[in-house]
Design a protein around this motif. Sequence first.
Motif, PDB file in Angstrom:
ATOM      1  N   CYS A 136       0.837  -1.204   0.000  1.00 53.31           N
ATOM      2  CA  CYS A 136       0.000   0.000   0.000  1.00 53.31           C
ATOM      3  C   CYS A 136       0.872   1.254   0.000  1.00 53.31           C
ATOM      4  CB  CYS A 136      -0.912   0.014   1.227  1.00 53.31           C
ATOM      5  SG  CYS A 136      -2.024  -1.409   1.312  1.00 53.31           S
ATOM      6  N   ALA A 145      -7.484   1.678   5.682  1.00 52.67           N
ATOM      7  CA  ALA A 145      -6.300   0.844   5.935  1.00 52.67           C
ATOM      8  C   ALA A 145      -6.656  -0.340   6.839  1.00 52.67           C
ATOM      9  CB  ALA A 145      -5.200   1.689   6.574  1.00 52.67           C
ATOM     10  N   GLU A 146      -7.483  -0.102   7.819  1.00 55.41           N
ATOM     11  CA  GLU A 146      -7.906  -1.195   8.712  1.00 55.41           C
ATOM     12  C   GLU A 146      -8.726  -2.225   7.954  1.00 55.41           C
ATOM     13  OE1 GLU A 146      -9.861   0.990  11.771  1.00 55.41           O
ATOM     14  OE2 GLU A 146      -8.003   1.397  12.896  1.00 55.41           O
ATOM     15  N   CYS A 149      -6.385  -4.428   6.079  1.00 56.44           N
ATOM     16  CA  CYS A 149      -5.728  -5.374   6.993  1.00 56.44           C
ATOM     17  C   CYS A 149      -6.622  -6.557   7.348  1.00 56.44           C
ATOM     18  CB  CYS A 149      -5.302  -4.660   8.278  1.00 56.44           C
ATOM     19  SG  CYS A 149      -3.973  -3.465   8.047  1.00 56.44           S
ATOM     20  N   SER A 150      -7.919  -6.393   7.186  1.00 51.15           N
ATOM     21  CA  SER A 150      -8.862  -7.454   7.560  1.00 51.15           C
ATOM     22  C   SER A 150      -9.094  -8.471   6.442  1.00 51.15           C
ATOM     23  CB  SER A 150     -10.212  -6.837   7.965  1.00 51.15           C
ATOM     24  OG  SER A 150     -10.893  -6.316   6.829  1.00 51.15           O
ATOM     25  N   VAL A 155       0.077  -7.916   4.187  1.00 55.47           N
ATOM     26  CA  VAL A 155      -0.021  -6.506   3.811  1.00 55.47           C
ATOM     27  C   VAL A 155       1.237  -5.771   4.258  1.00 55.47           C
ATOM     28  CG1 VAL A 155      -1.328  -4.358   4.034  1.00 55.47           C
ATOM     29  CG2 VAL A 155      -2.533  -6.546   4.082  1.00 55.47           C
ATOM     30  N   LEU A 170      -1.157  -0.357  12.988  1.00 53.64           N
ATOM     31  CA  LEU A 170      -1.948  -1.260  12.153  1.00 53.64           C
ATOM     32  C   LEU A 170      -1.449  -2.697  12.282  1.00 53.64           C
ATOM     33  CD1 LEU A 170      -2.052   0.894   8.898  1.00 53.64           C
ATOM     34  CD2 LEU A 170      -4.007   0.413  10.390  1.00 53.64           C
ATOM     35  N   PRO A 171      -2.330  -3.686  12.164  1.00 49.39           N
ATOM     36  CA  PRO A 171      -1.912  -5.092  12.196  1.00 49.39           C
ATOM     37  C   PRO A 171      -1.337  -5.518  10.844  1.00 49.39           C
ATOM     38  CG  PRO A 171      -4.296  -4.975  11.940  1.00 49.39           C
ATOM     39  CD  PRO A 171      -3.809  -3.556  12.091  1.00 49.39           C
ATOM     40  N   ALA A 172      -0.184  -4.958  10.510  1.00 46.82           N
ATOM     41  CA  ALA A 172       0.458  -5.209   9.216  1.00 46.82           C
ATOM     42  C   ALA A 172       1.918  -4.809   9.327  1.00 46.82           C
ATOM     43  CB  ALA A 172      -0.222  -4.410   8.107  1.00 46.82           C
ATOM     44  N   GLN A 174       5.103  -2.633   8.256  1.00 39.85           N
ATOM     45  CA  GLN A 174       5.180  -1.237   7.829  1.00 39.85           C
ATOM     46  C   GLN A 174       6.632  -0.864   7.543  1.00 39.85           C
ATOM     47  OE1 GLN A 174       2.780   1.306  10.637  1.00 39.85           O
ATOM     48  NE2 GLN A 174       2.229  -0.706  11.458  1.00 39.85           N
ATOM     49  N   TYR A 329       4.210  -8.715  13.639  1.00 38.49           N
ATOM     50  CA  TYR A 329       4.287  -7.601  12.690  1.00 38.49           C
ATOM     51  C   TYR A 329       5.552  -6.783  12.942  1.00 38.49           C
ATOM     52  CZ  TYR A 329      -0.532  -8.833  11.726  1.00 38.49           C
ATOM     53  OH  TYR A 329      -1.676  -9.519  11.390  1.00 38.49           O
TER      54      TYR A 329
END
Length: 353
Positions: A136, A145-146, A149-150, A155, A170-172, A174, A329
């Motif tokens: 992204c 963005a959330e 992530c779902s 991601v 975020l659960p991703a 970065q 993450y």
Amino acid sequence: MKRKVTIQDIADELGVSRNTVSKALNNNGGLADATRERILRKAVEMGYKHFSYLNTLSSISPSANHTRETENREISLLAAAFPDHSHFASLMLDSFQQEISELGYTMNTHRVSVKNLKAHTLPATFRRERSAALICIELFDRPYAEMVCSLGLPVLFVDGPAMTRGCRSLPADQLYMDNSSEIGGFVSAMIQKGKHRIGFAGNYEHCQSFFERYTAFRCAMMFAGMPVRESDCIKSNEKEEISKRVQAMESLPDVFLCANDFVAMHLIQAIRDTGKSVPEDVWICGFDDSPESRLILPPLTTIHIHTQIMAFSAVHLIMSRIKEPNLDYRIMHTQTDLIERESTGGKREEVSG
């Protein structure tokens, strides 16, 4: 202890100048693609500090069976705005695409429209069944963005929504450039030169990188025991608003640190419109080292982003996530470097042939 490989070592090995190698490693342009590719490959081969870990990519490269399983699958790029040639991500994505192609993947770009953002929907061109992972760019809307992530796919955000007002990460994975070290050093250097009144220009809520740059500025001023005048901080990226704020100032600070080069260029014009000039009346520093930063008058002091190492880091993060989806993450920052030019009293750079 093994001696570190230097730029000069690579230059000697290839029979080219040190400046040519530096241009290739730092994506400064002016080189033929074949020359740049040859230099980068030699840097990897020799174990140059930025690229030595790339030899480990073989451990996360797809096996023959895995390649057959993922045939025609893609790394899907989601972008709310396509980066142009001046954006650091443009060069980064060129290298990223080349590297993943050698690992058996393709990259397809999908534009996230304003309608998509409001409705939390994916672009019509996106096919989940074809996507091995998502990367992204310029995707700074937190609810959207959330939602991404779902989706249950790996991601990677290259920059992302600002983590202000207590927002959680975020659960991703970065990836960022180092937004703090060089700013801290710059502020300290300015104070040592007697420039105690320093302001900031740019909307620090625009994205996480801008927020980190603003935070680094505030921290550096605090640690130096210097106050920050709120009237010296312009919370906007827009040319018209920046001009309005400058016009309203009773006096200018000694230095403005800007969220990126384009905010800095808007600010330089706004200062000229008041009858003052850079660097005679105020010093300006940007961030990104865009091509325009070298062409404007005065040439802009800025902080250089190493797009090549960002590309390789993106490959490593995505491929390792595909292989090990249950990894914790990760948030990674890559090196940046201050480039001093005339907008802060530096010398004009020599133009190399």
